[in-house]
Design an enzyme around this catalytic site. Sequence first.
Site, short mmCIF file in Angstrom:
data_model
loop_
_atom_site.label_atom_id
_atom_site.label_comp_id
_atom_site.label_asym_id
_atom_site.label_seq_id
_atom_site.Cartn_x
_atom_site.Cartn_y
_atom_site.Cartn_z
N CYS A 74 0.85 -1.20 0.00
CA CYS A 74 0.00 0.00 0.00
C CYS A 74 0.88 1.24 0.00
O CYS A 74 1.99 1.23 0.53
CB CYS A 74 -0.88 0.06 1.24
SG CYS A 74 -2.07 -1.26 1.42
N ASP A 75 0.36 2.30 -0.59
CA ASP A 75 1.04 3.59 -0.47
C ASP A 75 0.02 4.70 -0.63
O ASP A 75 -0.91 4.58 -1.44
CB ASP A 75 2.16 3.76 -1.51
CG ASP A 75 3.20 4.76 -1.02
OD1 ASP A 75 4.18 4.32 -0.40
OD2 ASP A 75 3.01 5.96 -1.23
N SER A 76 0.19 5.77 0.14
CA SER A 76 -0.77 6.87 0.15
C SER A 76 -0.13 8.18 -0.27
O SER A 76 1.02 8.46 0.06
CB SER A 76 -1.36 7.04 1.56
OG SER A 76 -1.97 5.87 2.02
#
Length: 201
Positions: A74-76
């Site tokens: 995941c990455d935001s």
Amino acid sequence: MTDQRRRLVLASASPARLGLLMQAGITPEVIVSGVDEEALSAPTPGELALVLAEAKATTVAALPEAAGALVVGCDSVLELDGEALGKPADAEEATARWKAMRGRAGVLRTGHCVIDTATGKRAGRTASTTVHFGTPDDAEIAAYVASGEPLHVAGAFTLDGRSAPFVDRIEGDAGNVIGLSLPLLRELLREHGIGITTLWT
């Protein structure tokens, strides 16, 4: 849906993502990818979040210790004025960021990628949540930046920390803002033929 419990590996150093999974009854192994996020780019913030998530998942999935596991990357990033804002480089940038964000709305985009290392199959999508920022004054911003928290989170804020009083409301999944959308993870696991309840520990 298979009933056999699978190993789940979280390709992230984020304690917030780990906490979200554990609150949902899932205890993953954690293997940090070490991907150089600055070296990657994409045309839009939403695409960038997915590219980063895929890079993390792909890197960890290739490691021998991840063999046979489901790997979640995941990455935001926060999209504001069409730009992708990750973690601020320093206190000065965090301060400027908050002064630009207050009283406005941005979109927190989190890329999710699930790779089944047993089959090589991957599934990925980006979840988006609109965040309406409050109007902290200069002294409140200075105190928040001095806490050090904004230097460690995408967009220089988080819903589960000291900046929570400075966020008026959100539209969408709160978990996505914290770092991982559990409803989207469930959908991606279903694409692999895996029910999320089979991962409960």
